[in-house]
Design a protein around this motif. Structure first.
Motif, mmCIF file in Angstrom:
data_model
loop_
_atom_site.group_PDB
_atom_site.id
_atom_site.type_symbol
_atom_site.label_atom_id
_atom_site.label_comp_id
_atom_site.label_asym_id
_atom_site.label_seq_id
_atom_site.Cartn_x
_atom_site.Cartn_y
_atom_site.Cartn_z
ATOM 1 N N ASP B 8 0.684 -1.158 -0.037
ATOM 2 C CA ASP B 8 0.049 0.106 -0.140
ATOM 3 C C ASP B 8 0.912 1.200 0.062
ATOM 4 O OD1 ASP B 8 -2.425 0.967 0.191
ATOM 5 O OD2 ASP B 8 -1.966 1.636 2.416
ATOM 6 N N ILE B 9 0.476 2.308 -1.027
ATOM 7 C CA ILE B 9 1.403 3.465 -1.083
ATOM 8 C C ILE B 9 1.476 4.190 0.247
ATOM 9 C CG2 ILE B 9 1.460 5.873 -1.641
ATOM 10 C CD1 ILE B 9 2.206 4.217 -3.810
ATOM 11 N N SER B 10 0.475 4.459 1.240
ATOM 12 C CA SER B 10 0.674 5.045 2.267
ATOM 13 C C SER B 10 1.551 4.269 3.479
ATOM 14 C CB SER B 10 -0.685 5.282 2.783
ATOM 15 O OG SER B 10 -1.596 4.210 3.048
ATOM 16 N N SER B 11 1.484 2.963 3.383
ATOM 17 C CA SER B 11 2.137 2.097 4.258
ATOM 18 C C SER B 11 3.639 2.694 4.012
ATOM 19 C CB SER B 11 1.879 0.763 4.209
ATOM 20 O OG SER B 11 0.811 0.397 3.732
ATOM 21 N N LEU B 12 4.155 2.481 2.566
ATOM 22 C CA LEU B 12 5.318 2.632 1.904
ATOM 23 C C LEU B 12 6.002 3.890 2.408
ATOM 24 C CD1 LEU B 12 7.476 1.304 0.501
ATOM 25 C CD2 LEU B 12 6.650 2.594 -1.710
ATOM 26 N N ILE B 13 4.997 4.945 2.511
ATOM 27 C CA ILE B 13 5.356 6.219 2.778
ATOM 28 C C ILE B 13 5.755 6.446 4.245
ATOM 29 C CG2 ILE B 13 4.564 8.690 3.114
ATOM 30 C CD1 ILE B 13 3.090 8.496 0.428
ATOM 31 N N LEU B 14 4.993 5.695 5.082
ATOM 32 C CA LEU B 14 5.191 5.803 6.452
ATOM 33 C C LEU B 14 6.611 5.001 6.676
ATOM 34 C CD1 LEU B 14 3.784 6.494 9.055
ATOM 35 C CD2 LEU B 14 2.988 4.043 9.006
ATOM 36 N N CYS B 16 8.858 4.720 4.707
ATOM 37 C CA CYS B 16 10.168 5.642 4.263
ATOM 38 C C CYS B 16 10.450 6.805 5.164
ATOM 39 C CB CYS B 16 9.974 5.979 2.751
ATOM 40 S SG CYS B 16 10.029 4.781 1.542
ATOM 41 N N LEU B 17 9.551 6.975 5.994
ATOM 42 C CA LEU B 17 9.739 8.178 6.990
ATOM 43 C C LEU B 17 11.084 7.858 7.675
ATOM 44 C CD1 LEU B 17 6.244 9.749 7.769
ATOM 45 C CD2 LEU B 17 8.292 10.545 6.208
ATOM 46 N N LEU B 18 11.146 6.412 8.155
ATOM 47 C CA LEU B 18 11.986 5.971 9.213
ATOM 48 C C LEU B 18 13.352 6.512 8.695
ATOM 49 C CD1 LEU B 18 10.821 2.485 9.791
ATOM 50 C CD2 LEU B 18 10.669 4.419 11.306
ATOM 51 N N PHE B 19 13.637 7.060 7.393
ATOM 52 C CA PHE B 19 14.766 7.501 6.838
ATOM 53 C C PHE B 19 15.548 8.657 7.728
ATOM 54 C CE2 PHE B 19 17.221 9.997 3.696
ATOM 55 C CZ PHE B 19 17.799 8.815 3.114
ATOM 56 N N ILE B 20 14.325 9.023 8.637
ATOM 57 C CA ILE B 20 14.718 10.298 9.480
ATOM 58 C C ILE B 20 16.260 9.885 10.481
ATOM 59 C CG2 ILE B 20 13.379 9.659 11.351
ATOM 60 C CD1 ILE B 20 13.891 13.276 10.105
ATOM 61 N N ILE B 21 15.996 8.286 10.783
ATOM 62 C CA ILE B 21 17.122 7.679 11.436
ATOM 63 C C ILE B 21 18.557 8.171 10.993
ATOM 64 C CG2 ILE B 21 17.876 5.591 12.452
ATOM 65 C CD1 ILE B 21 15.236 4.495 12.776
ATOM 66 N N PRO B 22 18.619 7.729 9.664
ATOM 67 C CA PRO B 22 20.230 8.235 9.377
ATOM 68 C C PRO B 22 20.309 9.637 9.254
ATOM 69 C CG PRO B 22 18.910 7.150 7.605
ATOM 70 C CD PRO B 22 18.249 6.787 8.958
ATOM 71 N N VAL B 23 19.389 10.433 8.916
ATOM 72 C CA VAL B 23 19.494 11.598 8.976
ATOM 73 C C VAL B 23 20.175 12.245 10.125
ATOM 74 C CG1 VAL B 23 18.362 13.993 8.440
ATOM 75 C CG2 VAL B 23 18.065 12.106 7.111
ATOM 76 N N LEU B 24 19.273 11.766 11.221
ATOM 77 C CA LEU B 24 19.669 12.185 12.759
ATOM 78 C C LEU B 24 21.166 11.886 13.024
ATOM 79 C CD1 LEU B 24 16.138 11.790 14.533
ATOM 80 C CD2 LEU B 24 17.276 13.979 13.855
ATOM 81 N N THR B 25 21.315 10.843 12.615
ATOM 82 C CA THR B 25 22.793 10.364 12.938
ATOM 83 C C THR B 25 23.713 10.868 12.340
ATOM 84 O OG1 THR B 25 21.829 7.874 12.542
ATOM 85 C CG2 THR B 25 23.947 7.780 13.332
ATOM 86 N N PHE B 26 23.656 11.354 11.198
ATOM 87 C CA PHE B 26 24.492 12.371 10.465
ATOM 88 C C PHE B 26 24.484 13.648 11.115
ATOM 89 C CE2 PHE B 26 25.554 11.145 5.925
ATOM 90 C CZ PHE B 26 25.582 9.963 6.007
ATOM 91 N N LYS B 27 23.308 13.858 11.705
ATOM 92 C CA LYS B 27 23.413 15.481 12.350
ATOM 93 C C LYS B 27 24.321 15.110 13.594
ATOM 94 C CE LYS B 27 20.626 18.517 10.406
ATOM 95 N NZ LYS B 27 21.165 19.551 9.796
ATOM 96 N N TYR B 28 24.064 14.129 14.359
ATOM 97 C CA TYR B 28 24.485 13.855 15.575
ATOM 98 C C TYR B 28 26.090 13.714 15.448
ATOM 99 C CZ TYR B 28 25.983 11.514 19.963
ATOM 100 O OH TYR B 28 26.459 11.048 21.161
ATOM 101 N N LEU B 29 26.432 13.136 14.503
ATOM 102 C CA LEU B 29 27.908 12.762 14.401
ATOM 103 C C LEU B 29 28.537 13.946 13.620
ATOM 104 C CD1 LEU B 29 28.082 9.198 13.486
ATOM 105 C CD2 LEU B 29 28.744 9.948 15.377
#
Lengths: 215, 262
Positions: B8-14, B16-29
């Motif tokens: 389902d597209i909406s579940s896929l989007i949800l 993919c939002l977990l992509f925030i994790i590497p982004v936060l890691t990058f910020k943190y490091l």
């Protein structure tokens, strides 16, 4: 035997060699002195057209060098650089590598003659089984010099070949390269120590050659 | 079961939002590549969506010539990408590398005829994904192989000159460099071949199992594609070097520095 006439080499808008003339007769041992950046390497490389001269000509045994005859003429020369090449296999394979080239296959060589050559440089024969890359830079360089000399070429172009060697070994190399009577060589260096052992010494500055005067 | 269950597209989007994790890691490091990370992710999504769209059309049309054109275009793109990544002149070398890749891909597809009928292999559901996997690997191995060959030659030109001056022909003089480049291109694949299946299940096999094939069928396909990839690497790297040397060496057997972009 080798004549260089009016040789000019310009690289990236900088004149490296300017109207340079040189005559080398058979068996002559010539040393050329110059500071780093004076164009010594460029001179040796342009003799074999690894650098293309902007003007001038190079004549070997009355034949002018050109794209048509360069491959054949290079076979009478050997060039040795300042730093030994890298190689991943044994020293023995490294020494034998050029003898596998088609034009060198007729040259006879065997283990005995190789060991004899090594002894001239006080290198133990056990080194043959070692990995070439495990040797020190100085050992690699001496092995490289031995390898080129075993090919018995008419003219050797030696580009600062002793600059990475200690004093004892420099002396051994100088003695050995000068040994063969018929061999001509151009030895390029900034080391003034052994000048008097050569037939002639020239200085390279401002892009051309001058008789060397000790100053 | 026929085919994998649709997402389902909406579940896929949800998801993919977990992509925030590497982004936060990058910020943190404090890694300054957050921009690159986000751009690559967006590119991935856009490119895959587009591919999904036009693959849909291509599968519907299922025309042999269109499939062939598709493969040809993919070869052109792979070539451009290789040249770009290893900073070699696209203009100077493509004339030689593209034929090398065409011959490789053509040969590998001929080999597929041992396994499949022509009718099967020319079907877009076979030729397109198989072509994609082969070209993806061709791209990776040529980036490694060609760049190793030309950077080594450039860095150790003196060694090349010395070989020539000791009597080597062009082929004899570049042989150590070819060998080195070939080993570099093959090494990662030998490593993958040896450990495959132990830890990671390869992509093709995963796809087949999700798509409803039996594990045995999936494994057969995997073995086939792995050997095809292996062949692709070994042929394409050698051919690309052999063909491109016509442009890489000029008169007097000098290395042509114009082939390097930088």
């Amino acid at each position: 035997m080798l004549r260089i006439r009016d040789l000019t080499v310009i690289k990236e808008n900088r004149t490296i060699l300017q109207s340079l003339d040189l005559n080398l007769v058979q068996g002559e041992k010539l040393v050329i002195l110059g500071n780093s950046g004076s164009g010594k390497s460029t001179l040796l490389k342009s003799i074999l057209y690894f650098e293309i001269p902007s003007s001038g000509e190079i004549i070997y045994n009355n034949e002018k060098l050109s794209a048509a005859n360069i491959i054949r003429i290079r076979q009478d020369f050997a060039y040795i650089g300042q730093k030994a090449p890298t190689y991943l296999e044994s020293v023995e394979n490294y020494l034998l590598l050029p003898f596998h080239y088609r034009i060198n296959r007729h040259i006879k060589r065997d283990r005995k003659s190789i060991i004899k050559e090594l002894e001239k440089y006080s290198i133990p024969r056990e080194i043959l089984k070692q990995n070439y890359n495990d040797l020190s830079g100085g050992e690699q360089q001496r092995i490289t010099i031995i390898r080129a000399l075993m090919l018995n070429r008419s003219i050797y172009l030696l580009d600062e070949i002793t600059s990475n060697l200690d004093t004892d070994n420099v002396e051994k190399v100088i003695i050995n390269i000068l040994q063969e009577q018929n061999r001509s060589l151009i030895y390029v260096t900034h080391n003034r120590k052994y000048l008097n052992r050569f037939d002639r010494a020239l200085g390279l500055n401002d892009g051309s050659l001058h008789p060397w005067r000790n100053s | 079961m026929k085919g994998a269950i649709d997402i389902d597209i909406s579940s896929l989007i949800l998801f993919c939002l977990l992509f925030i994790i590497p982004v936060l890691t990058f910020k943190y490091l404090r890694i300054r590549k957050v921009g690159d990370l986000i751009i690559s992710a967006i590119r991935m999504i856009v490119q895959l969506s587009l591919v999904g769209l036009y693959l849909g059309y291509i599968f519907k049309l299922n025309d042999f010539w269109i499939n062939l054109c598709w493969i040809f275009i993919m070869i052109l793109i792979a070539n451009a990408s290789i040249m770009h990544q290893i900073q070699l002149s696209w203009k100077k070398l493509s004339f030689y590398t593209i034929p090398a890749y065409l011959i490789t891909v053509g040969f590998v597809f001929l080999c597929f005829l041992i396994v499949f009928d022509f009718k099967v292999i020319s079907n877009s559901r076979y030729i397109i994904p198989l072509g994609g996997m082969i070209l993806g690997n061709l791209l990776r191995s040529n980036v490694v192989g060609l760049s190793r060959f030309y950077t080594s030659l450039r860095r150790r030109e003196i060694e090349y000159i010395q070989n020539i001056s000791l009597g080597a022909t062009l082929n004899e003089a570049i042989k150590p460099f070819v060998k080195e480049a070939y080993i570099a291109a093959m090494a990662p694949q030998i490593a993958t071949l040896a450990t495959i299946g132990l830890v990671a299940l390869p992509g093709m096999m995963t796809g087949q199992i999700l798509g409803g094939s039996t594990p045995i069928t999936a494994i057969k396909y995997q073995i086939m594609i792995m050997t095809a990839i292996y062949r692709t690497t070994s042929i394409s790297v050698l051919l690309a070097i052999q063909f491109s040397k016509k442009s890489a060496f000029e008169e007097y057997l000098r290395l042509n520095r114009d082939i390097f972009v930088k």
